[in-house]
Design a protein around this motif. Structure first.
Motif, short mmCIF file in Angstrom:
data_model
loop_
_atom_site.label_atom_id
_atom_site.label_comp_id
_atom_site.label_asym_id
_atom_site.label_seq_id
_atom_site.Cartn_x
_atom_site.Cartn_y
_atom_site.Cartn_z
N ASN A 85 60.56 -13.16 -33.07
CA ASN A 85 59.42 -12.61 -33.79
C ASN A 85 59.80 -12.37 -35.26
O ASN A 85 60.56 -11.46 -35.57
CB ASN A 85 58.97 -11.30 -33.14
CG ASN A 85 57.70 -10.76 -33.72
OD1 ASN A 85 57.46 -10.83 -34.92
ND2 ASN A 85 56.87 -10.19 -32.86
N ILE A 86 59.23 -13.20 -36.15
CA ILE A 86 59.57 -13.09 -37.57
C ILE A 86 58.60 -12.16 -38.32
O ILE A 86 58.71 -12.02 -39.53
CB ILE A 86 59.64 -14.47 -38.24
CG1 ILE A 86 58.38 -15.29 -37.98
CG2 ILE A 86 60.90 -15.20 -37.76
CD1 ILE A 86 58.34 -16.65 -38.66
N ASP A 87 57.72 -11.50 -37.59
CA ASP A 87 56.95 -10.41 -38.19
C ASP A 87 57.75 -9.10 -38.09
O ASP A 87 57.50 -8.17 -38.84
CB ASP A 87 55.59 -10.24 -37.51
CG ASP A 87 54.60 -11.32 -37.92
OD1 ASP A 87 54.77 -11.90 -39.01
OD2 ASP A 87 53.67 -11.58 -37.13
N LEU A 88 58.71 -9.05 -37.16
CA LEU A 88 59.50 -7.84 -36.96
C LEU A 88 60.97 -7.99 -37.36
O LEU A 88 61.66 -7.00 -37.53
CB LEU A 88 59.44 -7.42 -35.48
CG LEU A 88 58.08 -6.98 -34.98
CD1 LEU A 88 58.13 -6.72 -33.48
CD2 LEU A 88 57.60 -5.75 -35.72
N ALA A 89 61.45 -9.21 -37.48
CA ALA A 89 62.86 -9.45 -37.80
C ALA A 89 62.95 -10.62 -38.77
O ALA A 89 62.05 -11.46 -38.82
CB ALA A 89 63.63 -9.76 -36.52
N PRO A 90 64.04 -10.69 -39.53
CA PRO A 90 64.17 -11.80 -40.48
C PRO A 90 64.29 -13.16 -39.79
O PRO A 90 64.86 -13.27 -38.71
CB PRO A 90 65.48 -11.48 -41.23
CG PRO A 90 65.82 -10.07 -40.90
CD PRO A 90 65.15 -9.74 -39.60
N ARG A 91 63.76 -14.16 -40.45
CA ARG A 91 63.88 -15.56 -40.02
C ARG A 91 65.33 -16.01 -40.21
O ARG A 91 66.01 -15.56 -41.13
CB ARG A 91 62.95 -16.43 -40.87
CG ARG A 91 63.16 -17.92 -40.72
CD ARG A 91 62.35 -18.69 -41.75
NE ARG A 91 60.93 -18.57 -41.49
CZ ARG A 91 60.27 -19.23 -40.53
NH1 ARG A 91 60.92 -20.06 -39.74
NH2 ARG A 91 59.00 -19.05 -40.36
#
Length: 140
Positions: A85-91
């Motif tokens: 999940n890249i809304d909650l954690a860095p890509r």
């Protein structure tokens, strides 16, 4: 007789104090399984940890919360879809085929090997959450 009644009263009072507390208590996260064991048992909602190499990069899933997706090949021949999940954690910018990635997340069974998601911190702080490790950095 008074001693028995007194003991019963104390037991009832303790129960009255503990029951509301226990109603809000959550069981700790179950122990971590290997991805292979979770797959063979067709388990869902179990925590897995492991390491693999990126076999394939997939397009981001932009439906709802955005997820970076890739297929990891594990040392035992098993493959997993990682949905990070890249809304909650860095890509993981620059992730490439062949890169080693360690992971901890929640496993969901499917016939293709399973999906690992929840590779991020819990935004509500209610459970430990997961992570990805790549190039010496932990992404949560």
């Amino acid at each position: 007789m008074k001693r028995r009644i007194g003991g019963a009263v104390i037991a009832l009072l303790l129960a009255a104090l503990l029951v509301p507390t226990l109603a809000h208590w959550q069981a700790p996260v179950s122990s971590t399984m290997t991805p292979r064991a979770a797959f063979e048992a067709q388990r869902e909602a179990v925590w897995v940890e492991g390491e693999g190499r990126v076999q394939r990069l997939l397009p981001d899933d932009d439906d709802g919360s955005r997820h970076q997706r890739f297929i990891l090949g594990l040392g035992d021949g098993h493959t997993l879809l990682i949905a990070h999940n890249i809304d909650l954690a860095p890509r993981l910018d620059g992730l490439a085929r062949g890169d080693a990635v360690r992971f901890r997340g929640e496993y969901v069974w499917n016939a293709k090997g399973g999906v690992v998601h929840w590779t991020h911190r819990d935004p509500r702080g209610e459970r430990p959450g997961g992570w990805l490790e790549w190039r010496g950095r932990r992404y949560r």
